[in-house]
Design a protein around this motif. Structure first.
Motif, PDB file in Angstrom:
ATOM      1  N   ASN A 132     -30.038  41.323   9.557  1.00  0.00           N
ATOM      2  CA  ASN A 132     -31.224  41.018  10.366  1.00  0.00           C
ATOM      3  C   ASN A 132     -31.468  42.086  11.428  1.00  0.00           C
ATOM      4  OD1 ASN A 132     -29.067  40.468  12.101  1.00  0.00           O
ATOM      5  ND2 ASN A 132     -30.199  38.873  13.194  1.00  0.00           N
ATOM      6  N   THR A 208     -40.285  39.491   5.848  1.00  0.00           N
ATOM      7  CA  THR A 208     -40.381  38.048   5.716  1.00  0.00           C
ATOM      8  C   THR A 208     -38.977  37.451   5.658  1.00  0.00           C
ATOM      9  OG1 THR A 208     -41.463  36.268   4.496  1.00  0.00           O
ATOM     10  CG2 THR A 208     -40.404  37.985   3.179  1.00  0.00           C
ATOM     11  N   LYS A 209     -38.904  36.150   5.779  1.00  0.00           N
ATOM     12  CA  LYS A 209     -37.626  35.457   5.679  1.00  0.00           C
ATOM     13  C   LYS A 209     -37.675  34.519   4.487  1.00  0.00           C
ATOM     14  CE  LYS A 209     -34.146  33.286   8.612  1.00  0.00           C
ATOM     15  NZ  LYS A 209     -33.847  32.701   9.957  1.00  0.00           N
ATOM     16  N   GLN A 210     -36.734  34.700   3.574  1.00  0.00           N
ATOM     17  CA  GLN A 210     -36.685  33.892   2.369  1.00  0.00           C
ATOM     18  C   GLN A 210     -35.288  33.323   2.202  1.00  0.00           C
ATOM     19  OE1 GLN A 210     -37.889  36.410  -0.889  1.00  0.00           O
ATOM     20  NE2 GLN A 210     -40.062  36.337  -0.348  1.00  0.00           N
ATOM     21  N   PHE A 214     -33.579  37.738   5.767  1.00  0.00           N
ATOM     22  CA  PHE A 214     -34.738  38.600   5.976  1.00  0.00           C
ATOM     23  C   PHE A 214     -34.867  39.597   4.834  1.00  0.00           C
ATOM     24  CE2 PHE A 214     -33.977  37.129  10.317  1.00  0.00           C
ATOM     25  CZ  PHE A 214     -35.265  36.810  10.703  1.00  0.00           C
TER      26      PHE A 214
END
Length: 225
Positions: A132, A208-210, A214
């Motif tokens: 991150n 994006t965060k999945q 990240f």
């Protein structure tokens, strides 16, 4: 999250104004240093003030053309991540300021050891994942598309590259080498040199965060029309 990525403003206030639409679209701004024009350190403060008027979320370091004492100015504005650690929306930000020793004609030239020492806060956190983490380093890491001068020589920092290889940050934002705007990879780390805003260059980084992690959605190099 969409980040506007800039570096090497070098006193170019007009260039900042030309990015007004980009500032409006950005969730945050990543600036890899060189507020001031070469041999004109006094041009740094007007750039800082204008930059801070453009957006509320900015992360930055100093460049080699900035006086080391200018760190107090960007710390006052609460935008510095040089030798420090900040967080935003689950992302972490840190940075290394200045450039490698070369001509000796700019005020913030440093040894490789000094450059990487700004990242000791990460090293001192112990063993953990840094997927991150976004690192701003004015001086590029060695041997990428982002550190090549006009004769083809790679002039980046070996120790900054070693740091990236060991800690595997999500992204690295760099600058300094105006002729080496580019996007590259060191392992899973994306390295972006947007080129000099002095010459109308900038970049975008979308994240994006999945599934709790990240991920970089897209990157692009751009030029002011």
């Amino acid at each position: 999250m969409k980040f506007l990525v800039i570096s090497d403003i070098h006193g170019n206030l007009e260039g900042l104004d030309k990015l007004d639409d980009c500032f409006k679209k950005a969730d945050g701004v990543l600036f890899a240093g060189d507020f001031a024009r070469f041999e004109h350190e006094e041009t740094g403060l007007p750039v800082l003030e204008k930059l801070c008027s453009k957006h509320d979320t900015i992360f930055s370091v100093l460049g080699n053309c900035d006086n080391p004492s200018f760190i107090s100015e960007i710390e006052q504005k609460d935008i510095s991540v040089q030798n420090s650690l900040a967080s935003y929306e689950g992302l972490s930000f840190t940075g290394s300021g200045g450039g490698s020793k070369f001509t000796g004609t700019t005020p913030f030239e440093r040894t490789d050891e000094e450059l990487v020492s700004d990242l000791d806060l990460i090293k001192n956190q112990g063993e953990q994942e840094w997927d991150n983490l976004i690192v701003l380093m004015h001086n590029p890491p060695k041997d990428t598309k982002c550190d090549t001068i006009s004769n083809g020589m790679h002039v980046g920092s070996p120790l900054l590259r070693e740091f990236i290889e060991k800690y595997k940050p999500l992204a690295v934002i760099t600058g300094h080498i105006h002729e080496s705007a580019g996007i590259d990879q060191i392992g899973n780390t994306t390295v972006i040199n947007p080129g000099a805003l002095l010459e109308g260059n900038y970049a975008w980084l979308e994240i994006t965060k999945q599934g709790g992690a990240f991920k970089i959605v897209s990157t692009s190099l751009e030029h002011i029309d």
